[in-house]
Design an enzyme around this catalytic site. Sequence first.
Site, PDB file in Angstrom:
ATOM      1  N   ASP A  10       0.860  -1.184   0.000  1.00  0.00           N
ATOM      2  CA  ASP A  10       0.000   0.000   0.000  1.00  0.00           C
ATOM      3  C   ASP A  10       0.897   1.234   0.000  1.00  0.00           C
ATOM      4  OD1 ASP A  10      -2.125   1.702   0.153  1.00  0.00           O
ATOM      5  OD2 ASP A  10      -2.764   1.117   2.167  1.00  0.00           O
ATOM      6  N   ASP A 104      -2.822   2.520  -6.055  1.00  0.00           N
ATOM      7  CA  ASP A 104      -1.841   2.603  -4.973  1.00  0.00           C
ATOM      8  C   ASP A 104      -1.742   1.360  -4.100  1.00  0.00           C
ATOM      9  OD1 ASP A 104      -4.354   2.986  -3.948  1.00  0.00           O
ATOM     10  OD2 ASP A 104      -3.829   4.683  -2.671  1.00  0.00           O
ATOM     11  N   GLU A 105      -2.413   0.261  -4.459  1.00  0.00           N
ATOM     12  CA  GLU A 105      -2.267  -0.944  -3.639  1.00  0.00           C
ATOM     13  C   GLU A 105      -2.483  -2.197  -4.468  1.00  0.00           C
ATOM     14  OE1 GLU A 105      -5.253  -1.757  -0.659  1.00  0.00           O
ATOM     15  OE2 GLU A 105      -6.607  -0.269  -1.546  1.00  0.00           O
TER      16      GLU A 105
END
Length: 354
Positions: A10, A104-105
């Site tokens: 993350d 983003d993850e």
Amino acid sequence: MPQRKIIHIDMDAFYASVEQRDDPSLQGRPIAVGHDGPRGVVSTASYEARPYGVRSALPSVTARRLCPDLIFVPARFDVYKAVSQQVRDIFREYTELVEPLSLDEAFLDVTHERSATLVAREIKARIRRQTELTASAGVSVNKMLAKIASDYRKPDGLFTIAPSEVEAFVAALPVERFFGIGAVTAERMHRMGIHTGADLRQWDEAALVQRFGKAGHAYYGYARGVDEREVEPHRVRKSVGAETTFAEDTDDRTRLSMELAAVREEVWNRIQRHEFRGKTAVLKLKYDDFRQITRSKTLFTAIDSDEALCRVSEELLAGVDFHGRKVRLIGLTVGNTPEACADCVQLRFDFGEE
């Protein structure tokens, strides 16, 4: 079959961190990526802004009230997508089993590797070296535990839940930390005397299904540290949505249009974050008597701009006859079937509750 080794990566305050990286004058200052205005919503807040209570999905007017020195920065999704691709390229040097959840993850299955913790440490180092950004990593035996672990030592954290530690870790875990248990469900569990994984483990599967529907099957497994979901590199997202419940029920169409605008901005942010495209917009309303309705419209092409989403959502709202009732919840989802609203996500917007 070997014990799975799953990593959840993350990126830390991703959008805000990119903006601070690219503009040194923003470093060390409280910033929010998003639109600063009465209908704006925070997409991401920097770590300097978070002690004030500023967080993603918060209305911009509330964020400004909580942090008067907050600096708003317009989102640059083309830049975020380019950085995200850099990070994904790093992932795929270690495994082809990469399941992006958003820009983003992502989950990585590194079962074939000698040490998942060492791989996570290497990936974090390479992300920092190649992008000048930090990421947090969680390592464990399944997706649920890895995702929980990645949040434990943010920012720039690395936390591993080893197989021998799973039972004790889950037993002590507050139910709010479990995957898929939001604030509303957690409050229901608290009223049932369920506060931790150990409490949840006291309930049999049939009882949980009776109380929580099909999600009860997952909760039963989670209470025992079990999550059989595999990392799916080609997982197809069905919908993206958001909704909010008002502090006071209303039938004022001007007010509802404003609240819909805030929800719509969050939906558009999520569409871009998840790189999603859908043709069907679904408006969801819940009345003061808890009756729920949905209205949908399917376009010929994917909804590819916030202006298009605005047009179709306002058209749907205008077409609803309230029949003298007031509205307590409004939601909006974009998907590829009229049933897409089943995946709406509850947001904790502030409409006078604080």
